[in-house]
Motif scaffolding. Structure first.
Motif, mmCIF file in Angstrom:
data_model
loop_
_atom_site.group_PDB
_atom_site.id
_atom_site.type_symbol
_atom_site.label_atom_id
_atom_site.label_comp_id
_atom_site.label_asym_id
_atom_site.label_seq_id
_atom_site.Cartn_x
_atom_site.Cartn_y
_atom_site.Cartn_z
ATOM 1 N N PHE B 63 0.857 -1.194 0.000
ATOM 2 C CA PHE B 63 0.000 0.000 0.000
ATOM 3 C C PHE B 63 0.885 1.233 0.000
ATOM 4 C CE2 PHE B 63 -2.232 -3.340 2.271
ATOM 5 C CZ PHE B 63 -3.471 -3.342 1.650
ATOM 6 N N ILE B 64 0.686 2.068 -0.987
ATOM 7 C CA ILE B 64 1.426 3.322 -1.000
ATOM 8 C C ILE B 64 0.369 4.430 -0.999
ATOM 9 C CG2 ILE B 64 3.200 4.704 -2.154
ATOM 10 C CD1 ILE B 64 3.243 1.475 -3.537
ATOM 11 N N GLN B 65 0.269 5.140 0.103
ATOM 12 C CA GLN B 65 -0.768 6.151 0.234
ATOM 13 C C GLN B 65 -0.544 7.315 -0.732
ATOM 14 O OE1 GLN B 65 0.216 4.799 3.621
ATOM 15 N NE2 GLN B 65 -1.351 5.717 4.952
ATOM 16 N N ALA B 66 -1.648 7.972 -1.068
ATOM 17 C CA ALA B 66 -1.579 9.051 -2.050
ATOM 18 C C ALA B 66 -0.613 10.149 -1.625
ATOM 19 C CB ALA B 66 -2.973 9.628 -2.277
ATOM 20 N N ASP B 67 -0.532 10.405 -0.314
ATOM 21 C CA ASP B 67 0.301 11.539 0.102
ATOM 22 C C ASP B 67 1.797 11.222 0.104
ATOM 23 O OD1 ASP B 67 0.175 9.937 2.245
ATOM 24 O OD2 ASP B 67 -0.683 11.401 3.644
ATOM 25 N N ILE B 68 2.150 9.984 -0.172
ATOM 26 C CA ILE B 68 3.571 9.663 -0.352
ATOM 27 C C ILE B 68 4.053 10.274 -1.670
ATOM 28 C CG2 ILE B 68 5.228 7.761 -0.705
ATOM 29 C CD1 ILE B 68 4.165 7.191 1.931
ATOM 30 N N PHE B 69 3.139 10.308 -2.646
ATOM 31 C CA PHE B 69 3.474 10.863 -3.960
ATOM 32 C C PHE B 69 3.458 12.389 -3.901
ATOM 33 C CE2 PHE B 69 1.711 6.661 -4.707
ATOM 34 C CZ PHE B 69 2.580 6.113 -5.631
ATOM 35 N N GLN B 70 4.360 12.987 -4.647
ATOM 36 C CA GLN B 70 4.351 14.451 -4.726
ATOM 37 C C GLN B 70 3.129 14.916 -5.530
ATOM 38 O OE1 GLN B 70 7.482 12.873 -4.516
ATOM 39 N NE2 GLN B 70 7.405 13.776 -2.466
ATOM 40 N N VAL B 100 23.655 6.485 -3.398
ATOM 41 C CA VAL B 100 24.458 7.628 -2.972
ATOM 42 C C VAL B 100 23.511 8.713 -2.447
ATOM 43 C CG1 VAL B 100 26.125 9.369 -3.724
ATOM 44 C CG2 VAL B 100 26.134 7.095 -4.766
ATOM 45 N N PRO B 101 23.762 9.216 -1.247
ATOM 46 C CA PRO B 101 22.848 10.230 -0.728
ATOM 47 C C PRO B 101 22.847 11.470 -1.621
ATOM 48 C CG PRO B 101 24.681 9.822 0.808
ATOM 49 C CD PRO B 101 24.834 8.885 -0.322
ATOM 50 N N GLY B 102 21.669 12.024 -1.815
ATOM 51 C CA GLY B 102 21.566 13.220 -2.644
ATOM 52 C C GLY B 102 21.302 12.924 -4.096
ATOM 53 N N VAL B 103 21.620 11.727 -4.543
ATOM 54 C CA VAL B 103 21.333 11.373 -5.936
ATOM 55 C C VAL B 103 20.078 10.515 -5.966
ATOM 56 C CG1 VAL B 103 22.202 10.252 -8.012
ATOM 57 C CG2 VAL B 103 23.798 11.374 -6.441
ATOM 58 N N THR B 104 19.017 11.071 -6.509
ATOM 59 C CA THR B 104 17.782 10.298 -6.572
ATOM 60 C C THR B 104 17.226 10.349 -7.989
ATOM 61 O OG1 THR B 104 16.555 12.251 -5.889
ATOM 62 C CG2 THR B 104 17.098 10.663 -4.178
ATOM 63 N N THR B 105 16.455 9.340 -8.293
ATOM 64 C CA THR B 105 15.767 9.302 -9.580
ATOM 65 C C THR B 105 14.328 9.762 -9.357
ATOM 66 O OG1 THR B 105 17.077 7.352 -10.108
ATOM 67 C CG2 THR B 105 15.226 7.821 -11.549
ATOM 68 N N ALA B 106 13.883 10.701 -10.176
ATOM 69 C CA ALA B 106 12.495 11.158 -10.055
ATOM 70 C C ALA B 106 11.635 10.360 -11.023
ATOM 71 C CB ALA B 106 12.398 12.645 -10.366
ATOM 72 N N LEU B 107 10.379 10.165 -10.630
ATOM 73 C CA LEU B 107 9.482 9.349 -11.444
ATOM 74 C C LEU B 107 8.170 10.089 -11.689
ATOM 75 C CD1 LEU B 107 8.337 6.526 -12.534
ATOM 76 C CD2 LEU B 107 7.503 6.224 -10.210
ATOM 77 N N ARG B 108 7.693 9.954 -12.910
ATOM 78 C CA ARG B 108 6.320 10.366 -13.188
ATOM 79 C C ARG B 108 5.687 9.186 -13.903
ATOM 80 N NH1 ARG B 108 3.725 15.146 -13.477
ATOM 81 N NH2 ARG B 108 2.044 15.369 -14.985
ATOM 82 N N MET B 109 4.605 8.693 -13.321
ATOM 83 C CA MET B 109 3.981 7.479 -13.833
ATOM 84 C C MET B 109 2.590 7.855 -14.347
ATOM 85 S SD MET B 109 3.670 3.914 -11.732
ATOM 86 C CE MET B 109 2.645 4.533 -10.425
ATOM 87 N N CYS B 110 2.310 7.528 -15.599
ATOM 88 C CA CYS B 110 1.041 7.932 -16.186
ATOM 89 C C CYS B 110 0.341 6.728 -16.808
ATOM 90 C CB CYS B 110 1.258 8.961 -17.304
ATOM 91 S SG CYS B 110 2.227 10.363 -16.783
ATOM 92 N N TYR B 111 -0.967 6.739 -16.719
ATOM 93 C CA TYR B 111 -1.743 5.656 -17.317
ATOM 94 C C TYR B 111 -2.958 6.268 -18.006
ATOM 95 C CZ TYR B 111 -4.473 1.340 -17.653
ATOM 96 O OH TYR B 111 -5.213 0.289 -18.097
ATOM 97 N N ASN B 112 -3.169 5.804 -19.212
ATOM 98 C CA ASN B 112 -4.141 6.434 -20.086
ATOM 99 C C ASN B 112 -5.496 5.739 -20.079
ATOM 100 O OD1 ASN B 112 -4.744 8.443 -21.772
ATOM 101 N ND2 ASN B 112 -3.387 7.815 -23.437
#
Lengths: 402, 279
Positions: B63-70, B100-112
């Motif tokens: 379960f990943i709550q909605a508020d975990i997502f930006q 490595v701290p400070g290096v993160t991958t950002a994600l945007r996930m979309c579904y049509n």
């Protein structure tokens, strides 16, 4: 048997079990009046290790009397009790070892922090006493050093290296990587270290010599020695006779007996096989089959074990000796236990590979075959060393046992 | 949010858009439920639920709550699809999953919507990767019918203490037997392996035991092979709740704190192996 180990001694016990696991597949456990012994021997019978924990090592020590109890179990199962050495140190407060004869279980109970209780009920088999015969007093050369010195020395050898050669003179000792004859010399990396006598606590070389033995087992001992900080003594003689590595403490005695390569000189005590042995090149398997009767372990049965409280040894042949029964199936019925034991020995050897080297065994100075296939045949053909002339006849008649 | 400008134009057509600054907050928790390839995604305005099943006997939910997502935008009450979890994880860690701290991958996930692929935009250090993963027809997950009203025994433990036990479990044992009882041995894990049996007993007053609510002695066996994957969730979690209901079904709930200190849950349901007579 009922004993309790507390505090840091639990880790010592655990380290001992881990050291043993580097050598053999089975652990022989024997609670005696003078302490608890844990022993093992490797599948090719070229290395033997023994830890003796004196009663003072334990918070409580009550060996079983009447009848004397001995057992063996797979060392892996005991290792599982002490799986993580690091968490052991942090969490285990005491370890209780208890024998339940009715259920045939040896129970290890670890009392851990936060009230967690880990109980391991291990099954075991009754066994004869396992004991290598060696005499450190008669060894011509004795070296003693802090474990750090030997650990640092061994560290330089690649992990894949199987054997190391040690040469001693009156003032120096050389450690060299041993490369098999016939191996690709151009690809082999040779490492050599020279240590001066002054580096050792005790350095007594009365007979300069050159011996070669397996590094893996020595590493097992050093792992323990380093953790315990106890000085390591090496006792050895000429090539082919075992090297003994030992640690001694007021509550602990450790001996590792390792066979050494007999490359230069012919075997001394047991010569009927060596007569036909060619001196140098590693012979093919077929040839070795002629040799196999001399492949026997330096394993004594009961008589040596701790003297007084042991039951009298059964008459020869020694029941622990796997060679006895199969060779002469017609001579009457064997005891069931013996048969079983023998079968197990067979399995063991099939799985564990004996080294591809001509190690003389620990006691009799015999020779090992080269391949695991040869080892199987060896087991079928194994012979009691005590018998003499008929042995040779049988050897002829019985090349691939019926 | 370096990605937001780029995909702004198409956002209208998506029925689900979820963005994360740190993809590890999603990938770690998905790794904890990797039983096989088929992951059922079910998004509601509350958040995302990912379900994986094995052998009709085991179900793992994250379960990943909605508020975990930006950003978490959903245009329908419920959006469901099935994707290949291994492929998804490969995509999410396409930049190597650097720790490595400070290096993160950002994600945007979309579904049509139904029939469309799941589109991932991943960005690390100014490099953007677009992944499209074909989605499959969603299947109805098994309803284990595990209601809290039927729970007979429940304990909450600090994961640390259970982690140690799970790392040492005798894997030659086919089953893990869990005994929960209001009296001795309170909470016991047992294995029956080649070389003997082993028991791990947790007293109810241990510091590690946060809650102890056992009403009836219950002993159930669960297939070791089914429970083994749950150690991945255990490794991530800080607390674990172990519950059994009146049928002997097991529920393991793991409280997982992500890199940013937010809380997610992973839940495992497992069928008992066979009836065991209470000794």
């Amino acid at each position: 048997m009922d004993c309790m180990v507390t505090g840091g001694n639990v880790k010592v016990l655990a380290k001992a079990v881990h050291s043993l696991s580097r050598i053999g597949e089975e652990m022989y456990l024997e609670p005696q009046e003078d302490g608890l012994t844990l022993r093992t021997v490797n599948s090719s019978r070229s290395a033997y290790a023994c830890f003796l924990f004196s009663p003072l090592f334990f918070q409580k020590y009550a060996p079983c009397r009447n009848p004397v109890f001995r057992c063996k179990m797979t060392v892996k199962s005991v290792q599982a009790v002490f799986r993580s050495l690091s968490s052991l140190e942090k969490t285990v407060e005491r370890c209780h070892i208890e024998l339940n004869r009715e259920k045939c279980r040896l129970t290890f109970t670890l009392h851990c922090k936060h009230g967690l209780l880990k109980t391991h009920n291990l099954s075991f088999q009754d066994s004869e006493s396992l004991q290598a015969v060696f005499d450190t007093d008669s060894c011509a050369n004795v070296l003693r050093a802090q474990p750090r010195l030997l650990v640092d020395t061994v560290l330089h050898f690649p992990p894949s290296l199987e054997e190391v050669s040690v040469s001693v003179s009156a003032e120096r000792v050389w450690f060299r990587s041993h490369v098999e004859e016939g191996a690709d010399q151009s690809r082999a990396m040779l490492t050599e270290l020279c240590l001066s006598a002054q580096e050792f606590e005790h350095f007594a070389v009365s007979h300069p010599t050159h011996i070669t033995f397996c590094l893996k087992e020595m590493r097992g001992l050093l792992m323990f020695a380093e953790a315990s900080g106890l000085p390591v003594s090496l006792y050895f003689d000429e090539p082919g006779r075992p090297v003994v590595l030992s640690l001694t403490d007021s509550v602990l005695e450790v001996s590792f007996v390792l066979a050494t390569l007999s490359e230069e000189s012919p075997p001394l005590n047991h010569s009927n096989s060596s007569a036909e042995r060619k001196p140098n090149p590693p012979p093919p398997d077929d040839f070795l089959n002629d040799d196999i009767d001399s492949y026997l372990i330096a394993m004594e049965t009961s008589e040596l074990a701790g003297g007084s409280d042991c039951p009298p040894p059964p008459p020869p042949p020694p029941p622990c000796d796997p060679g006895v029964s199969r060779h002469r199936p017609r001579e009457g019925e064997e005891e069931e236990g013996e048969q079983e034991e023998e079968e197990e020995e067979g399995e063991e050897t099939e799985t564990g590979r004996p080294p591809n080297k001509k190690f003389r065994s620990l006691l009799f100075g015999s020779v090992l075959p080269t391949s695991s296939q040869a080892a199987n045949q060896t087991l079928r053909n194994q012979e009691v060393l005590a018998s003499d002339s008929e042995e040779e006849e049988e050897e002829e008649e019985d090349p691939a046992s019926p | 949010m370096p990605l937001s400008t780029q995909s702004e134009a198409g956002d209208d057509q998506y029925i689900l858009v979820a963005s994360l600054d740190n993809v590890r907050n999603l990938s770690n928790i998905l790794k904890a439920i990797t039983l096989n390839d088929h992951a059922l995604f079910n998004a509601t305005p509350n958040g995302l639920k990912v379900t994986v099943e094995d052998s009709k006997c085991l179900q793992a939910n994250a379960f990943i709550q909605a508020d975990i997502f930006q950003e978490f935008t959903i245009r329908e009450d419920s959006v469901g699809f099935l994707v290949n979890l291994t492929v998804l994880l490969d995509c999410l860690t396409i930049f190597g999953g650097s720790t490595v701290p400070g290096v993160t991958t950002a994600l945007r996930m979309c579904y049509n919507g139904y029939g469309y692929p799941l589109t991932l935009f991943l960005e690390e250090g100014g490099v953007v990767t677009v992944c499209k993963i074909n989605t499959q027809e969603p299947e109805e997950p098994i309803d284990f019918d595990f209601c809290s009203t039927n729970v007979t025994n429940k304990v909450i433990l600090q994961s640390e203490s259970l982690r140690e036990a799970f790392s040492e479990l005798d894997m030659t044992s086919e089953v893990l037997q869990i005994t929960m009882s209001p009296s001795q041995p309170y909470f016991r894990l047992s294995t029956f392996g080649n070389s003997g049996n082993a028991h791990y007993d947790y007293p109810k007053d241990s510091d590690m035991m946060e809650l102890f609510q056992c009403t009836k002695t219950q002993t159930n066996r669960y297939k070791m092979s089914l429970l083994k994957p749950s150690t991945k969730a255990l490794a991530l979690s800080s607390k674990v709740s172990v519950r059994t209901d009146n049928r002997g079904f097991l529920s393991l709930q793991y409280l997982v704190r992500n890199d940013d200190g937010q809380i997610c849950f992973v839940e495992y349901y497992c069928c008992p192996d066979e009836e065991v007579e209470v000794e």
